[in-house]
Write a protein that holds these residues in place. Sequence first.
Motif, mmCIF file in Angstrom:
data_model
loop_
_atom_site.group_PDB
_atom_site.id
_atom_site.type_symbol
_atom_site.label_atom_id
_atom_site.label_comp_id
_atom_site.label_asym_id
_atom_site.label_seq_id
_atom_site.Cartn_x
_atom_site.Cartn_y
_atom_site.Cartn_z
ATOM 1 N N PHE A 1 0.831 -1.198 0.000
ATOM 2 C CA PHE A 1 0.000 0.000 0.000
ATOM 3 C C PHE A 1 0.870 1.254 0.000
ATOM 4 C CE2 PHE A 1 -2.403 -3.359 2.062
ATOM 5 C CZ PHE A 1 -3.694 -3.211 1.579
ATOM 6 N N VAL A 2 0.424 2.287 -0.686
ATOM 7 C CA VAL A 2 0.987 3.616 -0.472
ATOM 8 C C VAL A 2 0.398 4.145 0.824
ATOM 9 C CG1 VAL A 2 1.104 5.991 -1.327
ATOM 10 C CG2 VAL A 2 1.234 4.069 -2.930
ATOM 11 N N THR A 3 1.232 4.652 1.704
ATOM 12 C CA THR A 3 0.730 5.110 2.998
ATOM 13 C C THR A 3 1.299 6.472 3.341
ATOM 14 O OG1 THR A 3 2.500 4.042 4.266
ATOM 15 C CG2 THR A 3 0.501 2.744 3.858
ATOM 16 N N VAL A 4 0.558 7.202 4.163
ATOM 17 C CA VAL A 4 1.034 8.481 4.673
ATOM 18 C C VAL A 4 0.681 8.561 6.153
ATOM 19 C CG1 VAL A 4 -1.062 9.749 3.999
ATOM 20 C CG2 VAL A 4 1.103 10.965 4.264
ATOM 21 N N ALA A 5 1.698 8.828 6.986
ATOM 22 C CA ALA A 5 1.515 9.014 8.426
ATOM 23 C C ALA A 5 1.598 10.506 8.711
ATOM 24 C CB ALA A 5 2.584 8.253 9.213
ATOM 25 N N VAL A 6 0.582 11.049 9.374
ATOM 26 C CA VAL A 6 0.399 12.495 9.447
ATOM 27 C C VAL A 6 0.571 13.016 10.867
ATOM 28 C CG1 VAL A 6 -1.187 14.383 8.908
ATOM 29 C CG2 VAL A 6 -1.272 12.269 7.575
ATOM 30 N N ASP A 7 1.288 14.140 10.997
ATOM 31 C CA ASP A 7 1.244 14.927 12.232
ATOM 32 C C ASP A 7 0.006 15.811 12.173
ATOM 33 O OD1 ASP A 7 3.501 14.082 13.615
ATOM 34 O OD2 ASP A 7 4.808 15.610 12.748
ATOM 35 N N PRO A 8 -0.896 15.712 13.147
ATOM 36 C CA PRO A 8 -2.084 16.570 13.139
ATOM 37 C C PRO A 8 -1.732 18.050 13.315
ATOM 38 C CG PRO A 8 -2.372 14.677 14.583
ATOM 39 C CD PRO A 8 -0.920 14.722 14.227
ATOM 40 N N SER A 9 -2.671 18.900 12.970
ATOM 41 C CA SER A 9 -2.495 20.332 13.159
ATOM 42 C C SER A 9 -2.066 20.650 14.584
ATOM 43 C CB SER A 9 -3.812 21.068 12.877
ATOM 44 O OG SER A 9 -4.201 20.923 11.532
ATOM 45 N N PHE A 10 -1.188 21.628 14.718
ATOM 46 C CA PHE A 10 -0.727 22.168 15.997
ATOM 47 C C PHE A 10 0.257 21.268 16.728
ATOM 48 C CE2 PHE A 10 -5.295 23.326 15.454
ATOM 49 C CZ PHE A 10 -5.124 24.642 15.075
ATOM 50 N N SER B 1 -8.477 19.658 18.273
ATOM 51 C CA SER B 1 -9.825 20.097 17.923
ATOM 52 C C SER B 1 -10.566 18.965 17.240
ATOM 53 C CB SER B 1 -9.748 21.295 16.973
ATOM 54 O OG SER B 1 -10.974 21.488 16.285
ATOM 55 N N PRO B 2 -11.767 18.610 17.698
ATOM 56 C CA PRO B 2 -12.500 17.534 17.026
ATOM 57 C C PRO B 2 -12.811 17.870 15.569
ATOM 58 C CG PRO B 2 -13.889 18.689 18.606
ATOM 59 C CD PRO B 2 -12.508 19.163 18.838
ATOM 60 N N ASP B 3 -13.008 19.152 15.258
ATOM 61 C CA ASP B 3 -13.309 19.554 13.890
ATOM 62 C C ASP B 3 -12.043 19.608 13.040
ATOM 63 O OD1 ASP B 3 -14.488 20.576 11.592
ATOM 64 O OD2 ASP B 3 -14.413 22.639 12.302
ATOM 65 N N ILE B 4 -11.033 20.363 13.480
ATOM 66 C CA ILE B 4 -9.836 20.541 12.668
ATOM 67 C C ILE B 4 -9.085 19.221 12.506
ATOM 68 C CG2 ILE B 4 -7.600 21.709 12.519
ATOM 69 C CD1 ILE B 4 -8.901 24.103 13.903
ATOM 70 N N ASN B 5 -9.039 18.412 13.558
ATOM 71 C CA ASN B 5 -8.318 17.143 13.443
ATOM 72 C C ASN B 5 -9.075 16.135 12.594
ATOM 73 O OD1 ASN B 5 -7.157 17.545 16.838
ATOM 74 N ND2 ASN B 5 -6.125 18.097 14.941
ATOM 75 N N THR B 6 -10.401 16.199 12.579
ATOM 76 C CA THR B 6 -11.170 15.408 11.622
ATOM 77 C C THR B 6 -10.828 15.837 10.208
ATOM 78 O OG1 THR B 6 -12.994 14.980 13.170
ATOM 79 C CG2 THR B 6 -13.509 14.879 10.809
ATOM 80 N N GLU B 7 -10.734 17.144 9.993
ATOM 81 C CA GLU B 7 -10.334 17.679 8.688
ATOM 82 C C GLU B 7 -8.945 17.216 8.292
ATOM 83 O OE1 GLU B 7 -9.182 19.772 5.339
ATOM 84 O OE2 GLU B 7 -11.175 19.165 6.024
ATOM 85 N N ASP B 8 -8.030 17.080 9.265
ATOM 86 C CA ASP B 8 -6.673 16.617 8.955
ATOM 87 C C ASP B 8 -6.695 15.258 8.263
ATOM 88 O OD1 ASP B 8 -5.604 18.905 10.124
ATOM 89 O OD2 ASP B 8 -5.160 17.913 12.039
#
Length: 364
Positions: free
Chosen positions: A117-126, A139-146
């Motif tokens: 699989f191509v994968t991406v591991a992400v640091d959330p905002s902030f 943030s439940p909203d911004i981190n969902t957006e992440d």
Amino acid sequence: MNTSLSRKHFLQGSAAAVAAALVNPRAAVANTAAASTGSPAMQLTQAWDKTFPKSAKVDHRKVTFKNRYGITLAADLYVPRNAGGRKLAALAVSGPFGAVKEQSSGLYAQTMAERGFVTVAVDPSFTGESGGEPRHVASPDINTEDVSAAVDFLGLQPFVDRERIGVIGICGWGGIALNAVAVDKRVKAVVASTMYDMSRVMSKGYNDSVTAEQRAQTLEQLSRQRWQDAEKGSPALGPVYNELKGGEPQFMVDYADYYKSRQRGFHPRAINSNSSWTLTTPLSFMNTPLMTHIAEISPRPILFIHGEKAHSRYFSETAYAAAAQPKELMIIKGASHVDLYDRMDKIPFDAIAAFFDKSLNRPA
């Protein structure tokens, strides 16, 4: 474990770390030395800086992309070396809550890349190497957006089949991933591993033990903390997480064994390793239930994975009950919550790969 929580207990942080701190009897104090409130410079080194060995089977590089709010996210992209020019299925990975991409999410991402699989591991905002100010806010909203922003990124890669994208959420990002997938119909399947429902634990405490009176007291104090932060011009942080004083419940000992161990999971950018969330981080979670629309993930499949001995097991069990078919709950015999962060003999990667092979229609 005594799950009766006082207002003071509730104010101390967030879960792999906020939640662990909910039962920590130390008074909340500002922590100004452990973390900067400034955004990272986004000058990412490509040097290997993970808590796990680098695989010779995948290519790795750090990447950046913006979410819908214009925050620049930093991530690790893993691509199988045997791709052969084909468009591949892809996975966005994040978690645990308070961790960075160099820890558990990176291990999951690299291991799944080894499996094609191509994968991406992400640091959330902030947090971590991602942008956003102030630092150490969730943030439940911004981190969902992440999560959806990572799906955006994957779908723009020429070697990714955008109709075969899945998501893996670990610990607190298990609940956030489920919230994201419920609204983002581009995602075809989701795995929630050793999940926490952050909104539930912040608003109700462990095992839903917080009373309405305690909740009101907590909101009163958090609301007043906002004035203190406004007067100071920056948000106060709680005490450093996972520093054991003796007498802690076993799950907190387990957290420390992972996040504080330089032989296992310590990373200098991880909130759970050497800092804490802002004191007011729980506010938005307490009024934003993440599992409200979990049934809308159907007909796309969900795989819940949890340890038999995990203190957090009830989060997966109740989320599983609320979800619609198709769904599966896999309980790992003898495993604790933290075992599913990095124990290669405990994390069921064969089952995860088989789940995504089927749900993303990967060719044999």
